[in-house]
Design a protein around this motif. Structure first.
Motif, PDB file in Angstrom:
ATOM      1  N   ALA A 217       0.819  -1.214   0.000  1.00  0.00           N
ATOM      2  CA  ALA A 217       0.000   0.000   0.000  1.00  0.00           C
ATOM      3  C   ALA A 217       0.852   1.263   0.000  1.00  0.00           C
ATOM      4  N   ALA A 221       0.464   4.706  -2.548  1.00  0.00           N
ATOM      5  CA  ALA A 221      -0.524   5.518  -1.828  1.00  0.00           C
ATOM      6  C   ALA A 221      -0.050   5.808  -0.411  1.00  0.00           C
ATOM      7  N   SER A 404       0.969  -0.794  -5.228  1.00  0.00           N
ATOM      8  CA  SER A 404      -0.355  -0.200  -5.398  1.00  0.00           C
ATOM      9  C   SER A 404      -0.371   0.880  -6.465  1.00  0.00           C
ATOM     10  N   TYR A 471      -5.909   5.584  -8.617  1.00  0.00           N
ATOM     11  CA  TYR A 471      -5.565   4.245  -8.138  1.00  0.00           C
ATOM     12  C   TYR A 471      -6.219   3.101  -8.911  1.00  0.00           C
ATOM     13  N   SER A 474      -6.245  -0.747  -8.009  1.00  0.00           N
ATOM     14  CA  SER A 474      -5.705  -0.928  -6.658  1.00  0.00           C
ATOM     15  C   SER A 474      -6.634  -0.386  -5.575  1.00  0.00           C
ATOM     16  N   LEU A 478      -6.804  -0.991  -1.399  1.00  0.00           N
ATOM     17  CA  LEU A 478      -6.295   0.118  -0.600  1.00  0.00           C
ATOM     18  C   LEU A 478      -7.305   0.547   0.455  1.00  0.00           C
ATOM     19  N   LYS A 482      -6.675   0.568   4.388  1.00  0.00           N
ATOM     20  CA  LYS A 482      -6.853   1.825   5.127  1.00  0.00           C
ATOM     21  C   LYS A 482      -7.711   1.578   6.368  1.00  0.00           C
ATOM     22  N   ILE A 497      -7.057   8.142   0.669  1.00  0.00           N
ATOM     23  CA  ILE A 497      -7.818   6.899   0.563  1.00  0.00           C
ATOM     24  C   ILE A 497      -8.880   6.852   1.674  1.00  0.00           C
TER      25      ILE A 497
END
Length: 503
Positions: A217, A221, A404, A471, A474, A478, A482, A497
């Motif tokens: 991740a 991101a 990601s 993204y 992904s 993600l 998160k 995110i």
């Protein structure tokens, strides 16, 4: 533990919706934790709060200036206790001022006092503190062992935006494309480990084998998941010879753009050698191919001649350098090795795209817009079309699920659209110019054929739209991660995110 619970309860009771109340609470907490801060109104405060994009100034509640991992932990823990959002700021070169929170009222963790770079000569792994800027990293790696990692550039910004301004953190965690990426891949691909402060204040190591899901991740991101305090980068031997070059393009009509671009597209897809790194740079005054070839000038001329012959063009300039000389070439005279303070400022609006190869009708429509709307816009705009993919590109050969970062495989072009004013405010009727230009691309493409690049962030997009275009495939994973690592969104900015709802 009992002390921590009492402290947390006391702080929570003292905090209301009033920002001044939160300011007092965060000040007290940071002081108790021994976290260095900028004094409001001081020169350091003024410097650290200054946005690169003058169109987007924001006022934080406080600015922490850590010099250790423990300081970063303390800052994040205090933000969580007080109920503030927190954002790391590495260099300060955020197009959307996300390093300042993207809105008022955040705690900013200014990392640029942590900029040490150390090369392990036995493994060629570089340990880089997250506040270092790219010019400093490049200089240190070269001086310590003539090593390098794939880095970015700051093209088209001339004296106002030297390459040294770009922080290693945001650049690397969200992709990191530049004039070595066709040869060596993105900066994110050279990260082999990272030390991360999480939303609960704990410190974890990440790599392919240690916390691998978080590592996945972070590489694409990262700003939504934690604060990297130390990177581990693999490195390569810096080439001894690199050649900078330019080719003037006679693009003065929609048809000349479409025909020339078709020739270039075929060359990038099927012929462009791995050592070549290039882009089309278009502005009100000129259109050029600009590039760096990782090799000597004779080999560069041999490699590019088939393209020049088809274009009916010739080299307007070429010059051979060593690695650091070439590195400096596209800084436009700026100082390379800079750490603190951050001084680059502009007033602008910017957008981005990543696309597959373009069909002829899209090229024609883009060319018409270029020759009509762009040429009639009396501001200091530019478009950059990076030669991103193709048969020999290291960037797109990385498996799509390795990180990601979303854009591998069939993606061929990376674009930056940039419109600035040299004085005064950006006009309210200016946004439609770049919005319309991007639309001439996307109207002729399917969703799978395009996306956007978060390092050229556009804050005018909604959170939902931004997440999707940055993204793509992904995003769902993600969101789940998160929710696991930061369910209360301690690390938040308007396009971060969004955590999934876990059942």
């Amino acid at each position: 533990m009992r002390f921590q619970l009492i402290l947390s309860a006391t702080l929570a009771a003292s905090v209301s919706a009033n920002p001044l109340s939160k300011r007092a609470a965060i000040d007290d907490c940071l002081k108790s934790a021994g976290v260095p801060v900028d004094t409001r109104g001081s020169n350091d405060w003024t410097s650290d709060v200054r946005p690169f994009n003058q169109r987007l100034p924001y006022t934080p509640v406080a600015i922490a200036v850590p010099t250790s991992i423990e300081h970063v932990q303390g800052a994040v823990s205090c933000a969580a206790k007080v109920g503030l959002k927190v954002n790391p700021k590495s260099g300060g070169h955020s197009y959307a001022s996300f390093g300042l929170g993207g809105e008022n009222g955040h705690l900013i963790v200014e990392l640029d006092r942590m900029s040490k770079v150390t090369l392990d000569s036995s493994t060629n792994i570089a340990t880089v503190q997250a506040g270092a800027r790219l010019g400093h990293v490049a200089t240190a790696l070269y001086n310590q062992g003539k090593r390098a990692f794939s880095h970015g550039t700051c093209p088209g910004c001339a004296h106002l935006c030297p390459f040294s301004s770009v922080g290693v953190g945001g650049h690397s965690l969200h992709g990191g494309f530049g004039f070595s990426s066709h040869t060596y891949g993105l900066a994110v691909d050279w990260i082999v480990g990272a030390t991360v402060v999480l939303a609960n204040g704990t410190v974890v190591e990440t790599s392919e084998t240690v916390n691998p899901q978080l590592f996945w991740a972070m590489r694409g991101a990262g700003s939504s998941f934690g604060i990297v305090v130390v990177f581990k980068f693999n490195t390569f031997a810096a080439p001894s010879q690199v050649t900078a070059f330019q080719v003037n393009l006679p693009w003065n009509s929609a048809s000349s753009i479409a025909s020339g671009w078709t020739i270039i597209q075929d060359w990038v897809q099927n012929t462009m050698p791995k050592e070549m790194n290039a882009r089309v740079f278009g502005s009100p005054s000129q259109t050029q191919i600009q590039g760096l070839y990782h090799g000597n000038s004779n080999n560069m001329r041999t490699a590019i001649q088939p393209l020049l012959s088809k274009l009916g063009a010739s080299l307007s300039n070429s010059q051979q350098y060593d690695w650091m000389g070439a590195f400096s070439y596209y800084t436009y005279g700026g100082t390379v090795d800079v750490t603190h303070p951050y001084n680059s400022v502009e007033t602008f609006y910017s957008k981005s795209l990543v696309t597959t190869a373009l069909p002829s009708n899209v090229m024609q429509n883009v060319g018409q817009y270029w020759m009509s709307r762009a040429k009639s816009t009396n501001r200091d705009w530019y478009i950059i079309i990076d030669f991103y993919g193709g048969v020999n590109s290291a960037t797109t050969k990385v498996p799509a699920n390795a990180t990601s970062y979303a854009y591998r495989g069939d993606k061929l072009w990376l674009y930056e659209f940039y419109d600035r004013v040299n004085s005064g405010s950006y006009p309210s009727n200016g946004f439609s110019f770049l919005d319309g230009w991007v639309k001439t691309f996307t109207d002729g493409l399917t969703t799978s054929q395009w996306g956007m690049y978060i390092n050229y962030a556009d804050p005018t997009m909604s959170r939902a739209d931004a997440q999707n275009v940055y993204y793509r495939q992904s995003l769902n994973k993600l969101k789940v991660l998160k929710a696991q690592y930061d369910p209360t969104e301690v690390f938040y900015y308007p396009q971060s995110i969004e955590p999934a709802t876990l059942t």
